[in-house]
Design a protein around this motif. Structure first.
Motif, short mmCIF file in Angstrom:
data_model
loop_
_atom_site.label_atom_id
_atom_site.label_comp_id
_atom_site.label_asym_id
_atom_site.label_seq_id
_atom_site.Cartn_x
_atom_site.Cartn_y
_atom_site.Cartn_z
N MET A 43 0.87 -1.18 0.00
CA MET A 43 0.00 0.00 0.00
C MET A 43 0.90 1.23 0.00
N VAL A 44 0.87 1.98 -1.07
CA VAL A 44 1.69 3.20 -1.15
C VAL A 44 0.96 4.29 -0.39
N TRP A 45 1.58 4.75 0.71
CA TRP A 45 0.94 5.77 1.53
C TRP A 45 2.00 6.68 2.10
N THR A 46 1.77 7.23 3.30
CA THR A 46 2.66 8.26 3.82
C THR A 46 3.96 7.71 4.40
N ASP A 47 4.07 6.42 4.63
CA ASP A 47 5.33 5.81 5.06
C ASP A 47 6.33 5.97 3.91
N PRO A 48 7.45 6.67 4.13
CA PRO A 48 8.41 6.90 3.03
C PRO A 48 8.90 5.61 2.38
N VAL A 49 9.03 4.52 3.15
CA VAL A 49 9.51 3.27 2.59
C VAL A 49 8.54 2.73 1.54
N SER A 50 7.24 2.92 1.74
CA SER A 50 6.26 2.42 0.78
C SER A 50 6.36 3.13 -0.56
N ALA A 72 -1.95 1.61 -5.68
CA ALA A 72 -1.67 3.01 -5.98
C ALA A 72 -2.19 3.91 -4.86
N PRO A 73 -1.56 5.07 -4.65
CA PRO A 73 -1.97 5.97 -3.56
C PRO A 73 -3.26 6.73 -3.90
N CYS A 74 -4.38 6.09 -3.59
CA CYS A 74 -5.71 6.62 -3.96
C CYS A 74 -6.51 7.13 -2.76
N LEU A 75 -5.95 7.06 -1.56
CA LEU A 75 -6.70 7.41 -0.35
C LEU A 75 -6.70 8.92 -0.13
N LEU A 76 -7.61 9.36 0.74
CA LEU A 76 -7.64 10.78 1.08
C LEU A 76 -6.33 11.23 1.69
N ILE A 77 -5.70 10.37 2.50
CA ILE A 77 -4.45 10.76 3.18
C ILE A 77 -3.25 10.71 2.25
N GLN A 79 -3.25 12.08 -0.97
CA GLN A 79 -3.52 12.95 -2.11
C GLN A 79 -2.27 13.62 -2.65
N ARG A 80 -1.23 13.74 -1.82
CA ARG A 80 0.01 14.39 -2.28
C ARG A 80 1.18 13.41 -2.43
N VAL A 81 0.92 12.14 -2.24
CA VAL A 81 1.96 11.13 -2.40
C VAL A 81 2.19 10.87 -3.89
N TRP A 82 3.44 10.93 -4.32
CA TRP A 82 3.81 10.67 -5.71
C TRP A 82 3.15 11.67 -6.68
N SER A 83 2.88 12.87 -6.28
CA SER A 83 2.28 13.90 -7.13
C SER A 83 0.82 14.13 -6.73
N THR A 84 0.33 15.29 -7.11
CA THR A 84 -1.09 15.59 -6.93
C THR A 84 -1.87 15.24 -8.20
N ASP A 85 -1.19 14.88 -9.26
CA ASP A 85 -1.84 14.48 -10.51
C ASP A 85 -2.15 12.98 -10.44
N PRO A 86 -3.43 12.59 -10.47
CA PRO A 86 -3.75 11.16 -10.31
C PRO A 86 -3.19 10.28 -11.41
N TRP A 87 -3.03 10.82 -12.63
CA TRP A 87 -2.46 10.00 -13.70
C TRP A 87 -0.97 9.75 -13.47
N VAL A 88 -0.29 10.73 -12.91
CA VAL A 88 1.13 10.54 -12.57
C VAL A 88 1.25 9.47 -11.49
N LYS A 89 0.34 9.47 -10.53
CA LYS A 89 0.35 8.43 -9.50
C LYS A 89 0.26 7.04 -10.12
N LEU A 90 -0.64 6.88 -11.09
CA LEU A 90 -0.81 5.57 -11.72
C LEU A 90 0.41 5.19 -12.57
#
Length: 343
Positions: A43-50, A72-77, A79-90
């Motif tokens: 789960m990619v989230w706020t933990d830097p290792v993830s 992929a980082p899709c949770l409310l918490i 929203q800024r992980v790996w970019s604010t652009d959802p396509w960049v996240k994917l």
């Protein structure tokens, strides 16, 4: 006297790193190795290792636990992980999966307020799926509820079977929260069901993610159906253990969930279910399935739980006992990979 044959399920059973929250991603790898899981879903989230592909690779190598999926980082918490652009996240999730050898990227449908992303989501997912061998498996969600009010937070829809995707993830905690018929949804997914988040729920307004067998969802029925089908995806334990009073209690829950999954994925379980169906005999209830699973998993020891599975020297898992290793393991794993707890 011939020894009994241990039937290992074809589908691999992985541990979601979200299942150890509020512990770290590194802790999830350690627990997965100790209990005998076949791999992990990160789960990619706020933990830097993830978020760090090289740190994840080191953890995977150190614990000899493959990464089977990336969420992929899709949770409310996040929203800024790996970019604010959802396509960049994917795009980054796909790159991570490719580099780590994971076969699946799990993605939620957009939030309704992500209007442009939601408008292009179905065609965009098809486009990205055509550019890689990694599966983009879109996960069913649920309406948000507060008292007697309901809000449709996802678009195009929380029920992803209303749209055309190449692959689906079914989450049984989400079907409980949505108060929808899980098996009917799975029927609609058909052979496009590519990934399973195994958890349970009782239909409350909260997304409960109970240990399978402790709620009302057809967890055993789903697994037995998968065992008797051509399902080639992964089953991921994604349960909530944040209320565990100790590390031993958390590991006992995760050992029980693994034993439940392996028991009902075993070919003998599928054959027994087919026989019951053909004869018209009643199906096993969730309660009886839970009781048999508790018996199968045993009780966890106070130090580390009772692992129900080990990795053989060839890299496959068996259900014969705890994972053995001559190398001592620590909670931090390889240098620089302990990570921070998610906030």
């Amino acid at each position: 006297m011939a020894e009994p044959v241990v039937r290992v399920p074809a589908a691999k059973v992985a541990l979601s790193t979200a299942s150890v929250y509020p512990e770290s991603t590194a802790t999830a790898f350690e627990i997965a190795a100790r209990l005998g899981y076949d791999g992990v879903e990160v789960m990619v989230w706020t933990d830097p290792v993830s978020q760090d592909i090289e740190a994840l690779r080191r953890l995977s190598d150190y614990h000899q636990v493959p990464i089977l999926a990336v969420h992929a980082p899709c949770l409310l918490i996040t929203q800024r992980v790996w970019s604010t652009d959802p396509w960049v996240k994917l795009q980054r999730a796909r790159a991570a999966a490719e580099r780590l050898g994971a076969s699946t990227v799990v993605v939620h449908p957009p939030f309704r307020w992500q209007r442009q992303y939601a408008r292009d989501f179905v065609t965009g997912i098809w486009r990205m799926a055509g550019e890689t061998d990694v599966r983009f498996a879109v996960e069913n969600m649920y309406p948000w509820r507060y008292r007697d009010r309901e809000m449709l937070a996802y678009a195009p829809d929380w029920d992803v079977t209303k749209d055309d995707y190449r692959h689906f993830t079914v989450d049984l905690s989400h079907t409980a929260t949505a108060r929808t018929d899980a098996m009917a949804m799975i029927d609609r997914m058909g052979d496009r069901l590519g990934h399973v988040h195994l958890a349970d729920g009782k239909g409350s307004g909260k997304d409960e993610h109970l240990v399978p067998g402790r709620g009302t969802q057809p967890c055993a029925e789903l697994l037995e159906r998968l065992a008797g089908s051509a399902f080639d995806g992964h089953v991921v334990i994604e349960v909530n253990t944040r209320r565990a009073m100790s590390a031993a209690e958390r590991e006992a829950d995760l050992a029980e969930a693994l034993a439940f999954a392996r028991q009902h994925l075993a070919p003998s379980s599928a054959a027994a279910r087919a026989s019951r169906t053909a004869s018209g005999a009643p199906q096993a209830t969730t309660a009886s399935a839970s009781a048999s699973t508790a018996s199968a998993s045993g009780s966890a020891s106070s130090a580390s739980g009772s692992p129900s599975g080990s990795r053989s020297s060839s890299g496959s898992r068996s259900s014969s006992g705890p994972r053995s290793s001559s190398r001592p393991r620590s909670s931090s794993g390889p240098s620089g990979s302990s990570g921070a707890r998610p906030s």
